[in-house]
Design a protein around this motif. Structure first.
Motif, PDB file in Angstrom:
ATOM      1  N   ARG A  16       2.040  -6.498   4.310  1.00 11.87           N
ATOM      2  CA  ARG A  16       1.456  -7.232   3.509  1.00 11.87           C
ATOM      3  C   ARG A  16       1.171  -8.456   2.757  1.00 11.87           C
ATOM      4  O   ARG A  16      -0.316  -8.502   2.197  1.00 11.87           O
ATOM      5  CB  ARG A  16       1.556  -5.744   1.684  1.00 11.87           C
ATOM      6  CG  ARG A  16       1.639  -4.572   2.062  1.00 11.87           C
ATOM      7  CD  ARG A  16       2.228  -3.466   0.603  1.00 11.87           C
ATOM      8  NE  ARG A  16       2.029  -2.554   0.987  1.00 11.87           N
ATOM      9  CZ  ARG A  16       2.848  -1.651   0.945  1.00 11.87           C
ATOM     10  NH1 ARG A  16       4.198  -1.646   0.551  1.00 11.87           N
ATOM     11  NH2 ARG A  16       2.532  -0.124   1.611  1.00 11.87           N
ATOM     12  N   VAL A  86      -0.597   0.015   6.645  1.00 18.02           N
ATOM     13  CA  VAL A  86      -0.522  -0.064   4.915  1.00 18.02           C
ATOM     14  C   VAL A  86      -1.627   1.290   4.285  1.00 18.02           C
ATOM     15  O   VAL A  86      -0.956   1.728   3.920  1.00 18.02           O
ATOM     16  CB  VAL A  86      -1.295  -1.091   4.584  1.00 18.02           C
ATOM     17  CG1 VAL A  86      -1.251  -0.898   2.701  1.00 18.02           C
ATOM     18  CG2 VAL A  86      -0.225  -2.719   4.597  1.00 18.02           C
ATOM     19  N   ALA A  87      -3.154   1.925   4.821  1.00 21.09           N
ATOM     20  CA  ALA A  87      -3.807   2.522   3.503  1.00 21.09           C
ATOM     21  C   ALA A  87      -3.302   3.822   4.559  1.00 21.09           C
ATOM     22  O   ALA A  87      -2.858   4.720   3.359  1.00 21.09           O
ATOM     23  CB  ALA A  87      -5.207   2.218   4.698  1.00 21.09           C
ATOM     24  N   ARG A  89       0.217   4.640   4.328  1.00 20.61           N
ATOM     25  CA  ARG A  89       1.134   5.108   4.026  1.00 20.61           C
ATOM     26  C   ARG A  89       1.356   4.774   2.248  1.00 20.61           C
ATOM     27  O   ARG A  89       1.991   5.155   1.515  1.00 20.61           O
ATOM     28  CB  ARG A  89       2.344   3.686   4.104  1.00 20.61           C
ATOM     29  CG  ARG A  89       3.210   4.043   5.450  1.00 20.61           C
ATOM     30  CD  ARG A  89       2.672   3.568   6.546  1.00 20.61           C
ATOM     31  NE  ARG A  89       3.604   4.429   7.976  1.00 20.61           N
ATOM     32  CZ  ARG A  89       2.938   4.404   8.741  1.00 20.61           C
ATOM     33  NH1 ARG A  89       1.919   4.096   8.775  1.00 20.61           N
ATOM     34  NH2 ARG A  89       3.608   4.647   9.649  1.00 20.61           N
ATOM     35  N   GLN A  90      -0.152   4.382   1.999  1.00 18.72           N
ATOM     36  CA  GLN A  90      -0.185   4.225   0.649  1.00 18.72           C
ATOM     37  C   GLN A  90      -0.315   5.839  -0.104  1.00 18.72           C
ATOM     38  O   GLN A  90      -0.888   7.027   0.714  1.00 18.72           O
ATOM     39  CB  GLN A  90      -1.616   3.794   0.341  1.00 18.72           C
ATOM     40  CG  GLN A  90      -2.230   2.428   0.828  1.00 18.72           C
ATOM     41  CD  GLN A  90      -1.629   1.707  -0.122  1.00 18.72           C
ATOM     42  OE1 GLN A  90      -1.359   1.759  -1.681  1.00 18.72           O
ATOM     43  NE2 GLN A  90      -1.138   0.903  -0.440  1.00 18.72           N
ATOM     44  N   ARG A  92      -1.261   9.061  -1.792  1.00 22.51           N
ATOM     45  CA  ARG A  92      -2.543  10.007  -1.451  1.00 22.51           C
ATOM     46  C   ARG A  92      -2.997  10.808  -3.254  1.00 22.51           C
ATOM     47  O   ARG A  92      -2.163  11.170  -3.857  1.00 22.51           O
ATOM     48  CB  ARG A  92      -2.986  10.856  -0.930  1.00 22.51           C
ATOM     49  CG  ARG A  92      -2.094  10.592   0.668  1.00 22.51           C
ATOM     50  CD  ARG A  92      -3.041  11.665   1.378  1.00 22.51           C
ATOM     51  NE  ARG A  92      -2.841  11.191   2.882  1.00 22.51           N
ATOM     52  CZ  ARG A  92      -3.108  10.427   3.888  1.00 22.51           C
ATOM     53  NH1 ARG A  92      -2.780   8.931   2.792  1.00 22.51           N
ATOM     54  NH2 ARG A  92      -2.602  10.077   5.090  1.00 22.51           N
TER      55      ARG A  92
END
Length: 107
Positions: A16, A86-87, A89-90, A92
């Motif tokens: 990040r 990263v996306a 593991r965001q 939901r």
């Protein structure tokens, strides 16, 4: 190119910071930014460099005293891969149980 086999929270933290960086980041400054020990961060940087996600360059002559600094930046491929990790593991968004209410139609 193979991806990361294990994505830990410290790895996500490092990725990040690298994604947000506008310029190459000094390794120790990166460790401070993610609030992790250098002994945690440098192996992550090494793995990312082995994967081709980042490049590291030693600084040239500088006015500061002490050891030379190594600066890291994402490669083009690394930027794409890091953004995907990263996306993935965001958190939901949870769909509304009553969609009509979510859009103001359930009055």
């Amino acid at each position: 190119m193979p991806g990361l086999t294990r994505v830990t929270v410290p790895t996500l933290d490092v990725v990040r910071v690298l994604l947000d960086a506008r310029e190459p980041v000094w390794g120790l400054a990166l460790a401070k930014a993610v609030e992790r020990a250098p002994g945690t961060v440098y192996p992550i940087l090494s793995r990312l460099e082995d994967l081709g996600w980042i490049t590291g360059e030693w600084e040239g002559d500088s006015a500061h005293t002490g050891p030379r600094r190594r600066y890291y930046r994402l490669t083009d491929v690394g930027r794409v891969e890091a953004a995907a990790v990263v996306a993935a593991r965001q958190p939901r968004a949870v769909a509304s149980a009553t969609p009509r209410l979510a859009f103001g139609l359930g009055r």
